[in-house]
Scaffold this motif. Structure first.
Motif, PDB file in Angstrom:
ATOM      1  N   LEU A   1       0.857  -1.173   0.000  1.00  0.00           N
ATOM      2  CA  LEU A   1       0.000   0.000   0.000  1.00  0.00           C
ATOM      3  C   LEU A   1       0.892   1.222   0.000  1.00  0.00           C
ATOM      4  O   LEU A   1       2.043   1.167   0.454  1.00  0.00           O
ATOM      5  N   LYS A   2       0.379   2.323  -0.512  1.00  0.00           N
ATOM      6  CA  LYS A   2       1.151   3.562  -0.573  1.00  0.00           C
ATOM      7  C   LYS A   2       1.732   3.909   0.803  1.00  0.00           C
ATOM      8  O   LYS A   2       1.020   3.936   1.796  1.00  0.00           O
ATOM      9  N   GLY A   3       3.035   4.121   0.838  1.00  0.00           N
ATOM     10  CA  GLY A   3       3.703   4.514   2.073  1.00  0.00           C
ATOM     11  C   GLY A   3       3.976   3.380   3.050  1.00  0.00           C
ATOM     12  O   GLY A   3       4.438   3.610   4.159  1.00  0.00           O
ATOM     13  N   MET A   4       3.681   2.142   2.652  1.00  0.00           N
ATOM     14  CA  MET A   4       3.882   0.994   3.538  1.00  0.00           C
ATOM     15  C   MET A   4       4.852   0.014   2.871  1.00  0.00           C
ATOM     16  O   MET A   4       4.961  -0.014   1.647  1.00  0.00           O
ATOM     17  N   PRO A   5       5.539  -0.812   3.662  1.00  0.00           N
ATOM     18  CA  PRO A   5       6.441  -1.812   3.066  1.00  0.00           C
ATOM     19  C   PRO A   5       5.657  -2.934   2.389  1.00  0.00           C
ATOM     20  O   PRO A   5       4.461  -3.122   2.657  1.00  0.00           O
ATOM     21  N   GLU A   6       6.326  -3.666   1.516  1.00  0.00           N
ATOM     22  CA  GLU A   6       5.700  -4.817   0.871  1.00  0.00           C
ATOM     23  C   GLU A   6       5.469  -5.908   1.905  1.00  0.00           C
ATOM     24  O   GLU A   6       6.290  -6.118   2.794  1.00  0.00           O
ATOM     25  N   ILE A   7       4.328  -6.582   1.774  1.00  0.00           N
ATOM     26  CA  ILE A   7       3.983  -7.671   2.681  1.00  0.00           C
ATOM     27  C   ILE A   7       3.667  -8.899   1.838  1.00  0.00           C
ATOM     28  O   ILE A   7       2.935  -8.805   0.851  1.00  0.00           O
ATOM     29  N   VAL A   8       4.226 -10.030   2.226  1.00  0.00           N
ATOM     30  CA  VAL A   8       3.925 -11.293   1.557  1.00  0.00           C
ATOM     31  C   VAL A   8       3.031 -12.106   2.495  1.00  0.00           C
ATOM     32  O   VAL A   8       3.381 -12.351   3.647  1.00  0.00           O
ATOM     33  N   LEU A   9       1.869 -12.475   1.973  1.00  0.00           N
ATOM     34  CA  LEU A   9       0.936 -13.317   2.724  1.00  0.00           C
ATOM     35  C   LEU A   9       0.918 -14.699   2.090  1.00  0.00           C
ATOM     36  O   LEU A   9       0.994 -14.825   0.865  1.00  0.00           O
TER      37      LEU A   9
ATOM     38  N   LYS B   1     -15.309 -23.175   5.596  1.00  0.00           N
ATOM     39  CA  LYS B   1     -15.501 -22.558   6.915  1.00  0.00           C
ATOM     40  C   LYS B   1     -14.446 -21.513   7.270  1.00  0.00           C
ATOM     41  O   LYS B   1     -14.766 -20.494   7.859  1.00  0.00           O
ATOM     42  N   GLN B   2     -13.174 -21.750   6.896  1.00  0.00           N
ATOM     43  CA  GLN B   2     -12.131 -20.839   7.349  1.00  0.00           C
ATOM     44  C   GLN B   2     -10.897 -20.896   6.445  1.00  0.00           C
ATOM     45  O   GLN B   2     -10.519 -21.965   5.972  1.00  0.00           O
ATOM     46  N   ILE B   3     -10.294 -19.727   6.263  1.00  0.00           N
ATOM     47  CA  ILE B   3      -9.008 -19.605   5.581  1.00  0.00           C
ATOM     48  C   ILE B   3      -8.128 -18.730   6.459  1.00  0.00           C
ATOM     49  O   ILE B   3      -8.561 -17.664   6.912  1.00  0.00           O
ATOM     50  N   VAL B   4      -6.904 -19.186   6.703  1.00  0.00           N
ATOM     51  CA  VAL B   4      -5.957 -18.423   7.503  1.00  0.00           C
ATOM     52  C   VAL B   4      -4.753 -18.092   6.632  1.00  0.00           C
ATOM     53  O   VAL B   4      -4.093 -18.983   6.106  1.00  0.00           O
ATOM     54  N   LEU B   5      -4.524 -16.791   6.465  1.00  0.00           N
ATOM     55  CA  LEU B   5      -3.332 -16.308   5.770  1.00  0.00           C
ATOM     56  C   LEU B   5      -2.389 -15.771   6.831  1.00  0.00           C
ATOM     57  O   LEU B   5      -2.831 -15.243   7.853  1.00  0.00           O
ATOM     58  N   GLY B   6      -1.110 -15.889   6.573  1.00  0.00           N
ATOM     59  CA  GLY B   6      -0.143 -15.378   7.536  1.00  0.00           C
ATOM     60  C   GLY B   6       1.007 -14.709   6.831  1.00  0.00           C
ATOM     61  O   GLY B   6       1.248 -14.934   5.635  1.00  0.00           O
ATOM     62  N   ALA B   7       1.726 -13.896   7.576  1.00  0.00           N
ATOM     63  CA  ALA B   7       2.904 -13.230   7.027  1.00  0.00           C
ATOM     64  C   ALA B   7       3.961 -14.280   6.722  1.00  0.00           C
ATOM     65  O   ALA B   7       4.203 -15.176   7.522  1.00  0.00           O
ATOM     66  N   ALA B   8       4.582 -14.156   5.549  1.00  0.00           N
ATOM     67  CA  ALA B   8       5.643 -15.087   5.172  1.00  0.00           C
ATOM     68  C   ALA B   8       6.933 -14.763   5.917  1.00  0.00           C
ATOM     69  O   ALA B   8       7.796 -15.604   6.068  1.00  0.00           O
ATOM     70  N   SER B   9       7.050 -13.544   6.399  1.00  0.00           N
ATOM     71  CA  SER B   9       8.248 -13.100   7.110  1.00  0.00           C
ATOM     72  C   SER B   9       8.066 -13.263   8.617  1.00  0.00           C
ATOM     73  O   SER B   9       7.000 -12.985   9.152  1.00  0.00           O
ATOM     74  N   GLU B  10       9.121 -13.686   9.273  1.00  0.00           N
ATOM     75  CA  GLU B  10       9.074 -13.825  10.732  1.00  0.00           C
ATOM     76  C   GLU B  10       9.230 -12.478  11.441  1.00  0.00           C
ATOM     77  O   GLU B  10       8.994 -12.373  12.635  1.00  0.00           O
ATOM     78  N   LYS B  11       9.635 -11.439  10.685  1.00  0.00           N
ATOM     79  CA  LYS B  11       9.857 -10.122  11.293  1.00  0.00           C
ATOM     80  C   LYS B  11       8.570  -9.528  11.850  1.00  0.00           C
ATOM     81  O   LYS B  11       8.578  -8.867  12.876  1.00  0.00           O
TER      82      LYS B  11
END
Length: 130
Positions: A50-58, A67-77
């Motif tokens: 997003l504008k002004g934000m770092p890239e995020i990998v999900l 029933k459910q989908i869970v996405l998570g950050a690929a980075s441990e940071k």
């Protein structure tokens, strides 16, 4: 930190809603207007910025069909998850609640709470429109 959107109603059954969210390229349709970058890396990962934000990998972490989908950050940071809980309302209607859960220090949590809340509310609002 835990943030949850209000339930939104969708004119699709739980299977169609699940399949829509499970197809990661569809997340481009849910993103806020200020998206600068969106790229599907493979069937289980996508990157966005997003504008002004770092890239995020999900990436997909878990899923329970229809029933459910869970996405998570690929980075441990920045460890966090974004969960979509899908609830059957009728044969052709479902409800979705998005929740964000992350482990951040107090300073980081204070800085990101409002942008994250706005972000998941936008995802939720756009999902209701699709």
């Amino acid at each position: 930190m835990f943030i949850e959107t209000p339930k939104i109603q969708i004119s699709k059954n739980t299977e169609d809603t699940f399949n829509f969210l499970n197809d990661l390229p569809n997340f481009r349709l849910l993103m806020p207007e200020n998206i600068e970058k969106f790229e599907v890396l493979n069937e289980n990962r996508f990157l966005f910025a997003l504008k002004g934000m770092p890239e995020i990998v999900l990436e997909k972490k878990e899923q329970t069909p229809f029933k459910q989908i869970v996405l998570g950050a690929a980075s441990e940071k920045l460890p966090f998850t974004l969960t979509a809980d899908i609830i059957e309302v009728d044969t052709d209607k479902s409800e979705v609640v998005l929740s964000f859960k992350g482990e951040f220090n107090a300073m980081m949590a204070m800085m990101i709470k409002k942008p994250i809340t706005n972000f998941i509310n936008t995802l939720s609002t756009n999902l209701a429109k699709v």
